[in-house]
Scaffold this motif. Structure first.
Motif, PDB file in Angstrom:
ATOM      1  N   ALA A 133       0.813  -1.328   0.065  1.00 34.33           N
ATOM      2  CA  ALA A 133      -0.009  -0.068   0.074  1.00 34.33           C
ATOM      3  C   ALA A 133       0.888   1.228  -0.192  1.00 34.33           C
ATOM      4  CB  ALA A 133      -0.959   0.031   1.148  1.00 34.33           C
ATOM      5  N   ALA A 134       2.043   1.508   0.757  1.00 34.94           N
ATOM      6  CA  ALA A 134       2.571   2.572   0.797  1.00 34.94           C
ATOM      7  C   ALA A 134       3.431   2.539  -0.476  1.00 34.94           C
ATOM      8  CB  ALA A 134       3.842   2.351   2.081  1.00 34.94           C
ATOM      9  N   LYS A 135       3.733   1.621  -1.146  1.00 31.76           N
ATOM     10  CA  LYS A 135       4.534   1.747  -2.588  1.00 31.76           C
ATOM     11  C   LYS A 135       3.538   2.263  -3.568  1.00 31.76           C
ATOM     12  CE  LYS A 135       6.609  -0.614  -6.351  1.00 31.76           C
ATOM     13  NZ  LYS A 135       7.061  -1.845  -6.771  1.00 31.76           N
ATOM     14  N   PHE A 136       2.211   1.846  -3.511  1.00 30.94           N
ATOM     15  CA  PHE A 136       1.042   2.417  -4.393  1.00 30.94           C
ATOM     16  C   PHE A 136       0.763   3.833  -3.927  1.00 30.94           C
ATOM     17  CE2 PHE A 136      -3.451   2.820  -5.252  1.00 30.94           C
ATOM     18  CZ  PHE A 136      -3.593   2.803  -6.565  1.00 30.94           C
ATOM     19  N   ARG A 137       0.746   4.153  -2.932  1.00 28.23           N
ATOM     20  CA  ARG A 137       0.358   5.459  -2.594  1.00 28.23           C
ATOM     21  C   ARG A 137       1.631   6.445  -3.135  1.00 28.23           C
ATOM     22  NH1 ARG A 137       3.153   8.476   0.900  1.00 28.23           N
ATOM     23  NH2 ARG A 137       2.346  10.253   1.861  1.00 28.23           N
ATOM     24  N   ASN A 138       3.052   6.039  -2.781  1.00 26.04           N
ATOM     25  CA  ASN A 138       3.694   6.850  -3.386  1.00 26.04           C
ATOM     26  C   ASN A 138       3.812   7.033  -4.854  1.00 26.04           C
ATOM     27  OD1 ASN A 138       4.833   7.174  -0.637  1.00 26.04           O
ATOM     28  ND2 ASN A 138       6.187   5.705  -0.900  1.00 26.04           N
ATOM     29  N   GLU A 139       3.632   5.676  -5.607  1.00 30.75           N
ATOM     30  CA  GLU A 139       3.547   5.798  -6.896  1.00 30.75           C
ATOM     31  C   GLU A 139       2.238   6.902  -7.493  1.00 30.75           C
ATOM     32  OE1 GLU A 139       3.043   1.725  -8.006  1.00 30.75           O
ATOM     33  OE2 GLU A 139       5.449   1.404  -7.807  1.00 30.75           O
ATOM     34  N   VAL A 140       1.101   6.640  -6.938  1.00 26.51           N
ATOM     35  CA  VAL A 140       0.117   7.876  -7.237  1.00 26.51           C
ATOM     36  C   VAL A 140       0.439   8.920  -7.037  1.00 26.51           C
ATOM     37  CG1 VAL A 140      -2.083   8.337  -6.691  1.00 26.51           C
ATOM     38  CG2 VAL A 140      -1.653   5.715  -7.120  1.00 26.51           C
ATOM     39  N   LEU A 141       1.126   9.520  -5.756  1.00 24.96           N
ATOM     40  CA  LEU A 141       1.384  10.808  -5.572  1.00 24.96           C
ATOM     41  C   LEU A 141       2.421  11.310  -6.689  1.00 24.96           C
ATOM     42  CD1 LEU A 141       1.678  10.676  -1.606  1.00 24.96           C
ATOM     43  CD2 LEU A 141       0.421  12.351  -3.222  1.00 24.96           C
ATOM     44  N   ALA A 142       3.396  10.433  -7.070  1.00 31.51           N
ATOM     45  CA  ALA A 142       4.410  11.114  -8.033  1.00 31.51           C
ATOM     46  C   ALA A 142       3.687  10.951  -9.327  1.00 31.51           C
ATOM     47  CB  ALA A 142       5.639   9.913  -8.215  1.00 31.51           C
ATOM     48  N   ALA A 143       2.732  10.082  -9.743  1.00 36.71           N
ATOM     49  CA  ALA A 143       2.154  10.351 -10.957  1.00 36.71           C
ATOM     50  C   ALA A 143       1.114  11.321 -11.026  1.00 36.71           C
ATOM     51  CB  ALA A 143       1.206   9.018 -11.165  1.00 36.71           C
ATOM     52  N   ALA A 144       0.666  12.083  -9.845  1.00 39.42           N
ATOM     53  CA  ALA A 144      -0.148  13.110  -9.695  1.00 39.42           C
ATOM     54  C   ALA A 144       0.443  14.540  -9.555  1.00 39.42           C
ATOM     55  CB  ALA A 144      -1.107  12.970  -8.630  1.00 39.42           C
ATOM     56  N   GLY A 145       1.890  14.365  -9.610  1.00 34.07           N
ATOM     57  CA  GLY A 145       3.013  15.461  -9.708  1.00 34.07           C
ATOM     58  C   GLY A 145       3.540  15.873  -8.299  1.00 34.07           C
ATOM     59  N   TRP A 146       3.445  14.943  -7.317  1.00 36.06           N
ATOM     60  CA  TRP A 146       4.274  15.109  -6.310  1.00 36.06           C
ATOM     61  C   TRP A 146       5.941  14.851  -6.632  1.00 36.06           C
ATOM     62  CZ3 TRP A 146       4.484  18.023  -2.177  1.00 36.06           C
ATOM     63  CH2 TRP A 146       5.348  17.906  -1.016  1.00 36.06           C
ATOM     64  N   LYS A 147       6.699  15.708  -6.963  1.00 40.38           N
ATOM     65  CA  LYS A 147       7.990  15.448  -7.015  1.00 40.38           C
ATOM     66  C   LYS A 147       9.035  15.136  -6.103  1.00 40.38           C
ATOM     67  CE  LYS A 147       6.660  15.849 -11.199  1.00 40.38           C
ATOM     68  NZ  LYS A 147       6.144  14.618 -11.988  1.00 40.38           N
ATOM     69  N   HIS A 148       8.845  15.035  -4.846  1.00 38.84           N
ATOM     70  CA  HIS A 148       9.442  15.132  -3.586  1.00 38.84           C
ATOM     71  C   HIS A 148       9.469  13.467  -3.223  1.00 38.84           C
ATOM     72  CE1 HIS A 148       9.719  19.257  -4.097  1.00 38.84           C
ATOM     73  NE2 HIS A 148       8.298  19.290  -3.998  1.00 38.84           N
ATOM     74  N   SER A 149      10.419  13.324  -2.160  1.00 38.11           N
ATOM     75  CA  SER A 149      10.334  11.876  -1.710  1.00 38.11           C
ATOM     76  C   SER A 149       9.374  11.961  -0.686  1.00 38.11           C
ATOM     77  CB  SER A 149      11.691  11.725  -1.283  1.00 38.11           C
ATOM     78  OG  SER A 149      11.805  11.985   0.083  1.00 38.11           O
ATOM     79  N   ASN A 150       9.020  10.776  -0.322  1.00 42.78           N
ATOM     80  CA  ASN A 150       8.164  10.355   0.834  1.00 42.78           C
ATOM     81  C   ASN A 150       8.555  10.761   1.814  1.00 42.78           C
ATOM     82  OD1 ASN A 150       9.830   8.286   0.832  1.00 42.78           O
ATOM     83  ND2 ASN A 150       8.224   6.807   1.449  1.00 42.78           N
ATOM     84  N   LEU A 151       9.841  11.152   2.272  1.00 43.06           N
ATOM     85  CA  LEU A 151      10.376  11.891   3.456  1.00 43.06           C
ATOM     86  C   LEU A 151      10.328  13.341   3.558  1.00 43.06           C
ATOM     87  CD1 LEU A 151      13.530   9.584   3.561  1.00 43.06           C
ATOM     88  CD2 LEU A 151      11.607   9.232   4.640  1.00 43.06           C
ATOM     89  N   ILE A 152       9.659  13.862   2.632  1.00 42.06           N
ATOM     90  CA  ILE A 152       9.598  15.536   2.467  1.00 42.06           C
ATOM     91  C   ILE A 152       7.966  15.787   2.931  1.00 42.06           C
ATOM     92  CG2 ILE A 152       9.499  17.684   1.209  1.00 42.06           C
ATOM     93  CD1 ILE A 152      12.184  16.448   1.384  1.00 42.06           C
ATOM     94  N   SER A 153       7.955  16.415   3.982  1.00 41.71           N
ATOM     95  CA  SER A 153       6.738  16.842   4.502  1.00 41.71           C
ATOM     96  C   SER A 153       5.818  17.858   3.545  1.00 41.71           C
ATOM     97  CB  SER A 153       6.722  17.778   5.699  1.00 41.71           C
ATOM     98  OG  SER A 153       5.495  18.495   5.979  1.00 41.71           O
ATOM     99  N   PHE A 154       4.441  17.087   3.289  1.00 41.31           N
ATOM    100  CA  PHE A 154       3.426  17.992   2.363  1.00 41.31           C
ATOM    101  C   PHE A 154       3.646  19.277   2.871  1.00 41.31           C
ATOM    102  CE2 PHE A 154       1.275  13.840   2.501  1.00 41.31           C
ATOM    103  CZ  PHE A 154       2.025  13.603   1.175  1.00 41.31           C
ATOM    104  N   GLY A 155       3.547  19.830   4.124  1.00 44.16           N
ATOM    105  CA  GLY A 155       3.636  21.203   4.605  1.00 44.16           C
ATOM    106  C   GLY A 155       4.795  22.098   4.121  1.00 44.16           C
ATOM    107  N   LYS A 156       5.987  21.414   3.524  1.00 48.08           N
ATOM    108  CA  LYS A 156       7.070  22.012   3.049  1.00 48.08           C
ATOM    109  C   LYS A 156       6.626  22.697   1.703  1.00 48.08           C
ATOM    110  CE  LYS A 156      11.993  21.939   2.380  1.00 48.08           C
ATOM    111  NZ  LYS A 156      13.287  21.278   2.665  1.00 48.08           N
ATOM    112  N   TYR A 157       5.839  22.046   0.964  1.00 52.27           N
ATOM    113  CA  TYR A 157       5.421  22.579  -0.251  1.00 52.27           C
ATOM    114  C   TYR A 157       3.862  22.392  -0.673  1.00 52.27           C
ATOM    115  CZ  TYR A 157      10.346  21.722  -1.438  1.00 52.27           C
ATOM    116  OH  TYR A 157      11.724  21.861  -1.229  1.00 52.27           O
TER     117      TYR A 157
END
Length: 107
Positions: free
Chosen positions: A52-76
């Motif tokens: 599930a974590a891998k799928f979530r990260n892949e979906v976020l990347a495909a949606a345009g989140w260009k940062h690693s999963n270690l970067i807080s959403f609050g930073k951008y």
């Protein structure tokens, strides 16, 4: 995940409708979970027994989140809101794992 507990997500006829994500959702605290938390829960549910974590990260990347999963959403927060709103639009149409990725251009 119980969708009845939150007004932020409505499940109708197999479609999921979430409130729009806004930048301030990533930089403030609320008693109610913000839309992106509910969207993440839905992605984990859609992933099923797989990674599930891998799928979530892949979906976020495909949606345009260009940062690693270690970067807080609050930073951008603007970029995070944009990515989650793309996912939100797809989840309103389908909850099929492959179709979600394909709709975002990642499948």
């Amino acid at each position: 995940m119980s969708f009845n507990d939150h007004e932020q997500c409505v499940k109708r006829g197999g479609e999921m409708e979430f409130q729009e994500s806004r930048a301030e959702h990533f930089t403030s605290i609320s008693r109610e979970p913000p839309p992106h938390v509910l969207i993440e829960r839905a992605l984990i549910q859609i992933a099923g027994d797989g990674d599930a974590a891998k799928f979530r990260n892949e979906v976020l990347a495909a949606a345009g989140w260009k940062h690693s999963n270690l970067i807080s959403f609050g930073k951008y927060p603007d970029q995070a809101a944009s990515a989650f709103n793309r996912i939100r639009a797809v989840l309103a149409q389908t909850q099929d794992k492959g179709a979600v990725m394909a709709s975002l251009g990642g499948g």
